[in-house]
Design a protein around this motif. Structure first.
Motif, PDB file in Angstrom:
ATOM      1  N   ASN A  53      32.830  28.710  89.054  1.00  0.00           N
ATOM      2  CA  ASN A  53      33.682  29.119  87.932  1.00  0.00           C
ATOM      3  C   ASN A  53      34.148  27.944  87.079  1.00  0.00           C
ATOM      4  O   ASN A  53      35.138  28.045  86.356  1.00  0.00           O
ATOM      5  N   GLU A  54      33.440  26.822  87.175  1.00  0.00           N
ATOM      6  CA  GLU A  54      33.834  25.638  86.412  1.00  0.00           C
ATOM      7  C   GLU A  54      33.599  25.856  84.918  1.00  0.00           C
ATOM      8  O   GLU A  54      32.631  26.508  84.508  1.00  0.00           O
ATOM      9  N   ASN A  55      34.467  25.304  84.115  1.00  0.00           N
ATOM     10  CA  ASN A  55      34.280  25.352  82.668  1.00  0.00           C
ATOM     11  C   ASN A  55      33.288  24.263  82.254  1.00  0.00           C
ATOM     12  O   ASN A  55      33.608  23.071  82.308  1.00  0.00           O
ATOM     13  N   LYS A  56      32.101  24.694  81.862  1.00  0.00           N
ATOM     14  CA  LYS A  56      31.042  23.737  81.546  1.00  0.00           C
ATOM     15  C   LYS A  56      30.223  24.225  80.361  1.00  0.00           C
ATOM     16  O   LYS A  56      30.296  25.393  79.954  1.00  0.00           O
ATOM     17  N   THR A  57      29.430  23.284  79.835  1.00  0.00           N
ATOM     18  CA  THR A  57      28.469  23.626  78.795  1.00  0.00           C
ATOM     19  C   THR A  57      27.063  23.554  79.366  1.00  0.00           C
ATOM     20  O   THR A  57      26.813  22.856  80.350  1.00  0.00           O
ATOM     21  N   PHE A  58      26.150  24.294  78.753  1.00  0.00           N
ATOM     22  CA  PHE A  58      24.788  24.345  79.279  1.00  0.00           C
ATOM     23  C   PHE A  58      23.771  24.414  78.151  1.00  0.00           C
ATOM     24  O   PHE A  58      24.106  24.690  76.985  1.00  0.00           O
ATOM     25  N   LYS A  59      22.533  24.209  78.524  1.00  0.00           N
ATOM     26  CA  LYS A  59      21.398  24.338  77.617  1.00  0.00           C
ATOM     27  C   LYS A  59      20.227  24.891  78.419  1.00  0.00           C
ATOM     28  O   LYS A  59      19.998  24.467  79.550  1.00  0.00           O
ATOM     29  N   VAL A  60      19.477  25.827  77.855  1.00  0.00           N
ATOM     30  CA  VAL A  60      18.296  26.390  78.514  1.00  0.00           C
ATOM     31  C   VAL A  60      17.055  25.670  77.999  1.00  0.00           C
ATOM     32  O   VAL A  60      16.876  25.510  76.788  1.00  0.00           O
ATOM     33  N   ILE A  61      16.215  25.223  78.931  1.00  0.00           N
ATOM     34  CA  ILE A  61      14.972  24.530  78.577  1.00  0.00           C
ATOM     35  C   ILE A  61      13.807  25.226  79.275  1.00  0.00           C
ATOM     36  O   ILE A  61      13.722  25.231  80.510  1.00  0.00           O
ATOM     37  N   THR A  62      12.944  25.817  78.515  1.00  0.00           N
ATOM     38  CA  THR A  62      11.768  26.507  79.058  1.00  0.00           C
ATOM     39  C   THR A  62      10.513  25.685  78.784  1.00  0.00           C
ATOM     40  O   THR A  62      10.311  25.206  77.662  1.00  0.00           O
ATOM     41  N   LYS A  63       9.687  25.526  79.812  1.00  0.00           N
ATOM     42  CA  LYS A  63       8.366  24.920  79.654  1.00  0.00           C
ATOM     43  C   LYS A  63       7.327  25.990  79.989  1.00  0.00           C
ATOM     44  O   LYS A  63       7.260  26.471  81.121  1.00  0.00           O
ATOM     45  N   ARG A  64       6.521  26.354  79.016  1.00  0.00           N
ATOM     46  CA  ARG A  64       5.589  27.467  79.171  1.00  0.00           C
ATOM     47  C   ARG A  64       4.178  26.923  79.371  1.00  0.00           C
ATOM     48  O   ARG A  64       3.441  26.713  78.418  1.00  0.00           O
ATOM     49  N   VAL A  65       3.828  26.693  80.635  1.00  0.00           N
ATOM     50  CA  VAL A  65       2.463  26.255  80.949  1.00  0.00           C
ATOM     51  C   VAL A  65       1.489  27.404  80.733  1.00  0.00           C
ATOM     52  O   VAL A  65       0.383  27.217  80.216  1.00  0.00           O
ATOM     53  N   ASP A  66       1.894  28.591  81.150  1.00  0.00           N
ATOM     54  CA  ASP A  66       1.081  29.796  80.937  1.00  0.00           C
ATOM     55  C   ASP A  66       1.332  30.309  79.516  1.00  0.00           C
ATOM     56  O   ASP A  66       2.327  30.971  79.236  1.00  0.00           O
TER      57      ASP A  66
END
Length: 386
Positions: free
Chosen positions: A101-114
């Protein structure tokens, strides 16, 4: 949803035609380090190693894998079907486990090999990011400096992870030739061996003692240091040689102030003999410029003159504090400071020469039967498999 460990390799993938050999060297070292803990299987996919093991052992496995050179990161991953809902469930579980439940920031990083996957990387980033924001009121998006990243790799399956454990980097052992480390009982030499091993050098070691003038505890200490180093260097041979007769000859026939320099010249000559027999290409020492009398520029030059082999000194420009810090990091410090005299310290003169001149050292050495003394020392050789 299957929990696995994923190992990402670093610099070795820049090595072109030698990449396969380096990769196999790293795999062999990983397997050797984790076999005692145990694992079910491992496989390679798109440049990463995936290890299937008991999840309760993950922390122990990570600790051992982190001792292998050539590794950039280790990740705890979830393997799921290539479906956005399954992927998100794995993302949600990983976030809950690692950040709660920590207050944090995030970023999504997708690598699409397929590339046949129905969403592009940016599209899946948005889909998963929106779901995270819906479920976690404590999290916000920050694409520039996020507190953590959500990684999604789309391959034959999807792999999800949110926490990375750094590896040591460097190159796999054996990818940069064979070196012989002069292993004293001090702080410096294990660190020197570690640093050369990090650059891919296969390290074996030699320890000189002078029993009965020094305790056998000093020899045992060197063996223990070699065992600590082997966590990083892999298997090694430790050569042990008694120098007591050489020290006695020097004391009887040479200027006492030159004892340290002459004895070190004997050491490198002996190492050269072993190198010719066991195919070592370079000597490695823990010398740091100006740290002690035998490590002045003049002293190092005169010692090196006795060897046809190159002498690598990875600590040459390091401060003592930095060396100590690294010895603590690799686990050798506490053993190194145990109070057992080595052969160098027990025979060291009160006022050693600090700026030796080669001609005066050679004049002293003319009073010695160098070849015979070396051969007698080699008769005391012990080889211990570490």
């Amino acid at each position: 949803m299957k929990a696995l460990l994923a190992v990402s390799f670093g610099e070795l993938f820049l090595k072109g035609a030698n990449r396969k050999k380096f990769f196999n060297d790293a795999l062999a070292h990983i397997e050797n380090n984790i076999k005692v803990i145990g694992y079910d299987n491992f496989y390679l996919e798109s440049g990463k190693l995936y290890i299937d093991a008991n999840i309760d052992n993950f922390d122990q496995l990570i600790e051992q894998i982190q001792k292998v050179f050539g590794i950039a990161y280790i990740d705890k991953v979830y393997k799921v079907n290539k479906d956005e809902n399954d992927i998100y469930l794995a993302v949600k579980k990983s976030i809950q486990e690692n950040y709660g439940n920590e207050n944090k920031t995030f970023k999504v990083i997708t690598k699409r090999v397929d590339k046949s996957f129905k969403y592009t990387s940016p599209e899946l980033n948005v889909i998963i990011g929106d779901k995270i924001l819906d479920d976690f009121n404590n999290l916000k998006v920050d694409i520039h400096k996020p507190d953590f990243k959500v990684f999604i790799d789309i391959k034959t399956s999807a792999y999800v992870y949110t926490k990375r454990y750094p590896g040591l980097g460097g190159l796999p052992i054996g990818s940069s030739g064979n070196g012989l480390l002069l292993l004293s009982g001090g702080i410096d030499s294990p660190v020197a061996g570690f640093l050369m091993a990090k650059r891919g050098m296969k390290i074996n070691a030699i320890h000189f003692h002078s029993y009965p003038y020094t305790s056998l505890k000093a020899k045992e200490k060197a063996i223990d240091l070699a065992k600590i180093m082997s966590n990083y260097t892999g298997k090694m041979q430790l050569f042990i040689i008694n120098l007591s007769e050489i020290y006695k000859a020097i004391a009887s026939n040479c200027d006492r102030r030159n004892t340290t320099i002459i004895s070190r010249r004997f050491m490198v000559r002996i190492c050269e003999k072993l190198a010719n027999k066991f195919d070592f290409q370079v000597l490695v020492t823990g010398d740091s410029l100006g740290q002690v009398a035998s490590q002045t520029l003049e002293s190092l030059t005169v010692v090196e003159n006795a060897s046809a082999l190159p002498i690598f000194r990875p600590l040459i420009a390091m401060d003592k504090k930095d060396i100590v810090d690294l010895s603590k990091k690799i686990g050798s410090y506490e053993k190194s400071i145990e109070p057992f005299d080595d052969c160098c310290s027990i025979f060291a003169p009160d006022k050693p020469v600090t700026k030796p001149r080669l001609k005066y050292i050679e004049n002293d050495e003319n009073n010695l039967d160098i070849e015979n003394l070396i051969n007698e020392a080699l008769e005391t050789l012990e080889i211990i498999e570490i």
